[in-house]
Design a protein around this motif. Structure first.
Motif, mmCIF file in Angstrom:
data_model
loop_
_atom_site.group_PDB
_atom_site.id
_atom_site.type_symbol
_atom_site.label_atom_id
_atom_site.label_comp_id
_atom_site.label_asym_id
_atom_site.label_seq_id
_atom_site.Cartn_x
_atom_site.Cartn_y
_atom_site.Cartn_z
ATOM 1 N N ALA A 85 0.805 -1.072 0.108
ATOM 2 C CA ALA A 85 0.008 0.030 -0.006
ATOM 3 C C ALA A 85 0.815 1.103 -0.123
ATOM 4 O O ALA A 85 0.599 2.121 -0.695
ATOM 5 C CB ALA A 85 -0.965 -0.113 1.109
ATOM 6 N N GLU B 244 2.006 1.820 -3.598
ATOM 7 C CA GLU B 244 0.992 2.241 -4.468
ATOM 8 C C GLU B 244 0.830 3.499 -4.201
ATOM 9 O O GLU B 244 0.694 4.504 -5.200
ATOM 10 C CB GLU B 244 -0.127 1.145 -4.342
ATOM 11 C CG GLU B 244 -0.025 -0.082 -4.864
ATOM 12 C CD GLU B 244 -1.244 -1.039 -4.656
ATOM 13 O OE1 GLU B 244 -1.997 -0.677 -3.976
ATOM 14 O OE2 GLU B 244 -1.286 -2.030 -5.364
ATOM 15 N N ASN B 245 0.646 4.118 -2.863
ATOM 16 C CA ASN B 245 0.331 5.369 -2.414
ATOM 17 C C ASN B 245 1.685 6.444 -2.935
ATOM 18 O O ASN B 245 1.299 7.441 -3.439
ATOM 19 C CB ASN B 245 0.297 5.350 -1.159
ATOM 20 C CG ASN B 245 -1.231 4.816 -0.616
ATOM 21 O OD1 ASN B 245 -2.281 4.728 -1.559
ATOM 22 N ND2 ASN B 245 -1.394 4.387 0.414
ATOM 23 N N THR B 246 2.741 5.963 -2.679
ATOM 24 C CA THR B 246 3.914 6.690 -3.121
ATOM 25 C C THR B 246 4.104 6.928 -4.611
ATOM 26 O O THR B 246 4.284 7.978 -5.377
ATOM 27 C CB THR B 246 5.111 5.849 -2.745
ATOM 28 O OG1 THR B 246 5.223 5.568 -1.147
ATOM 29 C CG2 THR B 246 6.563 6.848 -3.077
ATOM 30 N N ARG C 155 1.254 6.763 -6.586
ATOM 31 C CA ARG C 155 0.027 7.760 -6.901
ATOM 32 C C ARG C 155 0.637 9.057 -6.480
ATOM 33 O O ARG C 155 0.291 10.048 -7.163
ATOM 34 C CB ARG C 155 -1.201 7.265 -6.068
ATOM 35 C CG ARG C 155 -2.268 7.175 -7.046
ATOM 36 C CD ARG C 155 -3.381 6.699 -6.206
ATOM 37 N NE ARG C 155 -3.245 5.471 -5.859
ATOM 38 C CZ ARG C 155 -3.688 4.800 -4.895
ATOM 39 N NH1 ARG C 155 -3.942 5.550 -3.776
ATOM 40 N NH2 ARG C 155 -3.506 3.324 -4.704
ATOM 41 N N THR C 156 1.483 9.325 -5.545
ATOM 42 C CA THR C 156 1.542 10.828 -4.741
ATOM 43 C C THR C 156 2.586 11.219 -5.998
ATOM 44 O O THR C 156 2.645 12.338 -6.387
ATOM 45 C CB THR C 156 2.258 10.624 -3.590
ATOM 46 O OG1 THR C 156 1.292 10.328 -2.748
ATOM 47 C CG2 THR C 156 2.920 11.959 -3.200
#
Length: 169
Positions: A152, A155-157, A159-160
């Protein structure tokens, strides 16, 4: 005591938001290239690709195409975490039943030769096997949650990073 103040660093010529808006619409961080020195160049010059390359529709693609994705841009770990947990729970359950029944059978068998050892083995089995089974379940859950949390974060990195790049529109 002297009345000197430390030097103040100079301010940039324009705010970062204005600089991002001033980037030409057709230029992106990858198009300019890290060594070109253009305004749209990758500021950290790490050589890491700045785009995923591909359709946004690839995000929801099938399991087997994600399984054989050689670029490792699609994570399947989060999809399989519940399956791994279920398989782990079943394996722990089978182990607990195996050791519980085995401990009781050995304890009952030991009662004929050494009653104290047989009773100790039966009591230890009744107490320790469920506790160790519970600890195994907790450990399994911690491990799977840790792996899912790492995925997660990745994935968030990603997206950021996509959202902080200059928009090409």
């Amino acid at each position: 005591m002297s009345d000197t103040t430390p030097p103040v660093p100079p301010l940039p010529e324009q705010p970062a938001a204005d600089a991002a808006r001033a980037t030409p619409a057709g230029a992106s961080a990858t198009a300019a290239g890290p060594s070109s020195g253009a305004a749209g160049a990758d500021p950290d010059d790490t050589g890491v690709p700045t785009t995923l390359g591909g359709d946004p529709a690839d995000i929801g693609r099938g399991f087997f195409s994600a399984l054989f994705d050689l670029s490792f841009r699609t994570f399947i770990t989060r999809r399989l975490a519940s399956v791994f947990y279920l398989v782990g729970l079943i394996a722990i359950g089978i182990g607990v039943i195996f050791y519980f029944v085995g401990g009781l059978v050995n304890g009952i068998g030991a009662l004929w030769f050494n009653p104290g050892a047989g009773i100790s083995l039966i009591v230890a089995t009744i107490v320790l096997v469920p506790i160790l089974g519970l600890l195994a379940i907790i450990t399994l859950r911690f491990i799977i949650e840790g792996i899912v949390a790492l995925i997660a974060i990745a994935e968030n990195t990603e997206r950021t990073a996509e959202n902080t790049r200059g928009s090409s529109a």
